[in-house]
Design a protein around this motif. Structure first.
Motif, short mmCIF file in Angstrom:
data_model
loop_
_atom_site.label_atom_id
_atom_site.label_comp_id
_atom_site.label_asym_id
_atom_site.label_seq_id
_atom_site.Cartn_x
_atom_site.Cartn_y
_atom_site.Cartn_z
N LEU A 41 0.83 -1.21 0.00
CA LEU A 41 0.00 0.00 0.00
C LEU A 41 0.86 1.26 0.00
CD1 LEU A 41 -2.86 1.03 -0.06
CD2 LEU A 41 -2.95 0.87 2.43
N ASP A 42 1.98 1.22 0.69
CA ASP A 42 2.90 2.36 0.70
C ASP A 42 3.41 2.63 -0.72
OD1 ASP A 42 4.45 4.38 2.11
OD2 ASP A 42 6.19 3.13 1.69
N LEU A 43 3.71 1.57 -1.46
CA LEU A 43 4.18 1.74 -2.84
C LEU A 43 3.07 2.27 -3.75
CD1 LEU A 43 6.37 -1.47 -3.25
CD2 LEU A 43 7.13 0.86 -2.80
N ILE A 44 1.83 1.87 -3.48
CA ILE A 44 0.70 2.41 -4.25
C ILE A 44 0.57 3.91 -4.01
CG2 ILE A 44 -1.81 2.39 -4.50
CD1 ILE A 44 -1.66 -0.65 -3.87
N TYR A 45 0.72 4.33 -2.75
CA TYR A 45 0.68 5.76 -2.44
C TYR A 45 1.82 6.49 -3.17
CZ TYR A 45 -2.57 4.74 1.41
OH TYR A 45 -3.64 4.35 2.17
N LYS A 46 2.99 5.87 -3.22
CA LYS A 46 4.12 6.46 -3.94
C LYS A 46 3.77 6.66 -5.42
CE LYS A 46 7.03 3.88 -5.74
NZ LYS A 46 7.24 3.26 -7.09
N ASP A 47 3.12 5.65 -6.00
CA ASP A 47 2.73 5.74 -7.41
C ASP A 47 1.70 6.85 -7.63
OD1 ASP A 47 4.38 3.58 -7.67
OD2 ASP A 47 2.78 2.11 -7.98
N ILE A 48 0.77 6.99 -6.70
CA ILE A 48 -0.24 8.05 -6.82
C ILE A 48 0.42 9.42 -6.73
CG2 ILE A 48 -2.25 9.11 -5.72
CD1 ILE A 48 -2.93 6.66 -7.36
N ASP A 49 1.45 9.55 -5.89
CA ASP A 49 2.19 10.82 -5.82
C ASP A 49 2.80 11.16 -7.18
OD1 ASP A 49 1.67 11.42 -3.17
OD2 ASP A 49 3.45 10.40 -2.42
N ILE A 50 3.34 10.16 -7.86
CA ILE A 50 3.90 10.38 -9.20
C ILE A 50 2.79 10.84 -10.15
CG2 ILE A 50 4.95 9.26 -11.21
CD1 ILE A 50 6.37 7.36 -9.24
#
Length: 269
Positions: free
Chosen positions: A236-245
């Motif tokens: 989920l942390d990586l998904i949030y990172k992707d959404i930031d991009i």
């Protein structure tokens, strides 16, 4: 003769992917900062390397799946990176999710050393990495894609060439936009079902055969586990990172991404 592979990044996704390549008989050299997956893969028949440059010197294609853009840059372009090696591969495939803009910049630097660059992020979580059923979205030159398609076929059940460099990253970011929005909708649905005195699992069983069906509903226990067991560097942390991009791209290109922005805020509660 099978392609000589290099594989860098043996974490949640990379380790099962590398295992599948070993099982299929690809000659492969692997590297990670963590020695435990190196030991396991060596026992299966893989070669291990002391750094990214050593991986490059034994490989036709180097595949990279690390967590962040900075890590990708270091692996490729540091003094002991893939591109800095005395003998370089003919191609690199970045399977991490990074900004399409960064992918384009990296491709230009790789081209200076006559290295083809493919961005090839994956979707499907660890379960499908283990079974070789990932979805892989590939950007870059079609000829390079075709050349290494047998490698990708070992890792995924749906392999799509979606365009030039960066297109694979765009496709992955769009996928994760849908994923996070669907997650937020599912949590709101759970709240409404419980308010009505209904069992959410029974409601989800109904939705699975209705027009509200989605991957999130079909895999609710896994998705809920991401949130319940949230940790830095986790799925989920990586998904949030992707959404930031994604939101950064939207801001630069003046594209309103209201639901993506809201879903990131809601997803943290």
């Amino acid at each position: 003769m099978k392609t000589k592979l290099g594989f860098i990044g043996l974490g949640e996704m990379g380790f099962p992917m590398a295992k599948n390549l070993v099982k299929k008989g690809f000659p492969i050299t692997v590297y990670d900062l963590d020695h435990e997956p190196l030991k396991q893969l060596k026992a299966m028949g893989a070669e291990t390397a002391s750094g990214p440059d050593a991986v490059a010197e034994n490989s036709d294609l180097v595949m990279v799946i690390v967590r962040t853009t900075d890590q990708v840059r270091k692996v490729l372009f540091d003094d002991n990176g893939v591109v800095s090696a005395d003998t370089t591969p003919s191609a690199v495939a970045v399977m991490s999710t990074i900004s399409p803009v960064d992918a384009g910049e990296m491709a230009a630097l790789a081209k200076e050393k006559n290295i083809e660059f493919l961005d090839a992020p994956v979707s499907g979580a660890r379960e499908r990495a283990e079974t070789g059923k990932l979805t892989i979205m590939v950007g870059g030159e079609r000829n390079a894609f075709q050349k290494f398609l047998p490698v990708f076929d070992t890792l995924g059940s749906k392999i799509v060439h979606v365009g030039g460099v960066g297109a694979g990253e765009y496709a992955k970011l769009i996928n994760n936009m849908f994923l996070l929005v669907h997650m937020c909708a599912a949590y709101e649905a759970v709240s409404l079902a419980e308010c009505a005195g209904m069992d959410p699992s029974e409601v989800f069983d109904i939705v699975k055969s209705g027009t509200g069906q989605s991957w999130v509903i079909d895999n609710w226990e896994t998705v809920h586990g991401w949130k319940k067991n949230y940790f830095e560097g986790g799925t989920l942390d990586l998904i949030y990172k992707d959404i930031d991009i994604t939101l950064s791209i939207g801001e630069k290109k003046k594209i309103p991404l209201y639901l993506s922005s809201l879903s990131k805020q809601l997803g943290r509660y």
